[in-house]
Design an enzyme around this catalytic site. Structure first.
Site, PDB file in Angstrom:
ATOM      1  N   TYR A  85      46.609  64.376  12.774  1.00  0.00           N
ATOM      2  CA  TYR A  85      47.709  63.651  13.408  1.00  0.00           C
ATOM      3  C   TYR A  85      49.010  64.448  13.302  1.00  0.00           C
ATOM      4  CZ  TYR A  85      51.188  59.856  13.911  1.00  0.00           C
ATOM      5  OH  TYR A  85      52.241  59.076  14.289  1.00  0.00           O
ATOM      6  N   LYS A  88      51.241  66.116  16.333  1.00  0.00           N
ATOM      7  CA  LYS A  88      52.673  65.822  16.519  1.00  0.00           C
ATOM      8  C   LYS A  88      53.486  67.119  16.468  1.00  0.00           C
ATOM      9  CE  LYS A  88      52.835  61.248  16.906  1.00  0.00           C
ATOM     10  NZ  LYS A  88      53.318  60.629  18.180  1.00  0.00           N
ATOM     11  N   SER A  98      56.837  62.324  13.819  1.00  0.00           N
ATOM     12  CA  SER A  98      56.567  61.689  12.530  1.00  0.00           C
ATOM     13  C   SER A  98      56.841  62.660  11.402  1.00  0.00           C
ATOM     14  CB  SER A  98      55.087  61.279  12.507  1.00  0.00           C
ATOM     15  OG  SER A  98      54.660  61.017  11.197  1.00  0.00           O
TER      16      SER A  98
END
Lengths: 312, 312
Positions: free
Chosen positions: B135, B139, B111
């Site tokens: 998050y 990632k 992402s």
């Protein structure tokens, strides 16, 4: 103030400990750290989940996390490298997280190995971390944890990307970078040393004294100044092997230089050619981190600090 | 050819599956993926260490790893985010490593959340990953694993940093980014939508069709072209909310635009202001990844691909 050094039996851990007298001090390592005045010395395996919980129960205000599997070993043993350099680090951070009213300072020893070639001539502060070793990968992952745990207020952390430490005291070791220290330390002691790379090789250095200074400054400075970007390239000195040798000649004469024997090793030359050569450390400089400007200074530091160890 | 989609019940997983007919196909998700022609559908919890071993025993040649705890949830539940987005990913990679004669292609959905403000106007391919969410941290850590496991020859992997997918089909959801899709999808269906940010907000988009194209290209291209840097910013379209609205007006008229109701939400505006706005994706472009050039195209894709879902 209670300081805890994890990796306290290592070269940097021992030198740092010598500067932290007057504080409560706990030294932790896989092997029992040597007795140190005023310090509690513990043998503990950080890969055991119970270890971090027990250490954190002592509630040190500052934790220096210096323990690691070194680069060559992490490359040779994939599972052990991840276990020690990543998992044990995370167990430590998780143990801190699970004590809700405890928010220590965490100073994490990272490495320029988080960077992988190709490089610009001078690596800027915001160069992307694309490691080309498992060791560098593990350090980069731990750096990300330090930033995220700090952002969440779990602890107040910083990752210091240390230059190659030179002159490393003690006996020659088999690290690929060892020759950078060997070719100075051994001739200064009247002993021969082997140079496996061309004189033109350029690399990034700081003395053990400078590295201890980085750690001490990181333990007391206002880390809020870093914002959410908690990994910092440490200042150092970019020098060629030829410049190292000229500094040796200035201090110890041609006789010392003649003790350096050239035995080109393409394997080592290949590894070294992928390493960083120079940095622009504007961010660390502005935050008050300082290192040597010349190799003359690095040699002088060695002669002052290792006087009792210089073999003659 | 055996393809496995982990996260196969999700929007992208389902769309990807529809393009992989003619191959052996296994869809895996925490909830049983809906029956899909010719596919084996499995409900499995990737955080259970036995799961990855069982999945890998099926020896898929290509593994699409799309499963994740989304951004808002990973921020709300620290432990769950790390458990699913990092630990479960590593369990999968370790299960592959432990089968010595098995080296699949791994396509990992990353992402743009690996990046954190401040940003340059256009984010270059080598911009440093300094996430400002848990998050994004997870990632970025998984990307480092993909590169290291690939470098070691354990698998042949790539991490695709996906733009915000727009127009996301289905019902409005509560993701902070949801409004970017809501303000087009809902008025196209004759329904009202809420816009919580100023028209001047700029963001980075690709259609679901483009995202499926990225995944399919990544599954078949020569990943050796990437060298050791296995994380790649995907192409997309940089557009402002005003440009989105103009594209809506061109297709569906002022009546559709009038269905957008402005209810400024400073919390959402604050979050969105820290997100990437624009990229220079020269590297992915050169490797053959393609996305839309205009919002007219993104709307046309939606009308073509979601015809049966467009509520009227």
């Amino acid at each position: 103030m209670h300081n805890m050094i994890i990796g306290g039996a290592g070269m940097l851990g021992q030198k740092l400990a010598a500067h932290l007298t007057g504080h409560t001090l706990t030294l932790v390592d896989l092997i029992q750290p040597p007795p140190t005045a005023g310090a509690t010395c513990l043998a503990a395996d950080l890969t055991d989940p119970a270890t971090a919980t027990a250490l954190i129960a002592r509630r040190p205000e500052v934790i220096f996390h210096l323990a690691a599997i070194v680069s060559g070993q992490a490359e040779a043993d994939f599972a052990q490298g991840y276990s020690v350099n990543l998992d044990a680090t995370r167990l430590l951070f998780e143990a801190i997280r699970l004590v809700s009213d405890y928010h220590p300072r965490v100073v994490f020893a990272s490495s320029t190995a988080v960077f992988g070639a190709p490089f610009p001539d001078k690596i800027p502060d915001d160069f992307h971390a694309t490691p080309r070793t498992s060791y560098g990968t593990q350090k980069a992952m731990a750096e990300l944890l330090v930033s995220d745990y700090s952002r969440r207020g779990i602890f107040d952390g910083i990752s210091l990307r240390l230059p190659t430490i030179c002159i490393r005291p003690g006996l020659p070791n088999r690290a690929a970078s060892g020759f950078f220290s060997n070719i100075l330390r051994e001739p200064l002691a009247g002993l021969p040393a082997t140079l496996p790379v061309p004189d033109t090789i350029r690399h990034w250095f700081a003395s053990p004294r400078a590295a201890v200074g980085f750690l001490r400054h990181a333990a007391t400075m206002d880390l809020g100044l870093l914002g959410d970007r908690r990994a910092l390239n440490m200042p150092g000195l970019s020098a060629t092997v030829a410049e190292q040798i000229e500094a040796l000649r200035a201090v110890a004469g041609q006789r010392a230089v003649d003790l350096i024997h050239r035995h080109p090793d393409p394997a080592i030359a290949g590894i070294v050619s992928t390493w960083p050569q120079d940095f622009d450390t504007a961010r660390a400089d502005a935050l008050g981190f300082t290192a040597e400007d010349t190799f003359d200074q690095i040699i002088a530091v060695h002669l002052q600090d290792e006087a009792r160890n210089v073999r003659t």
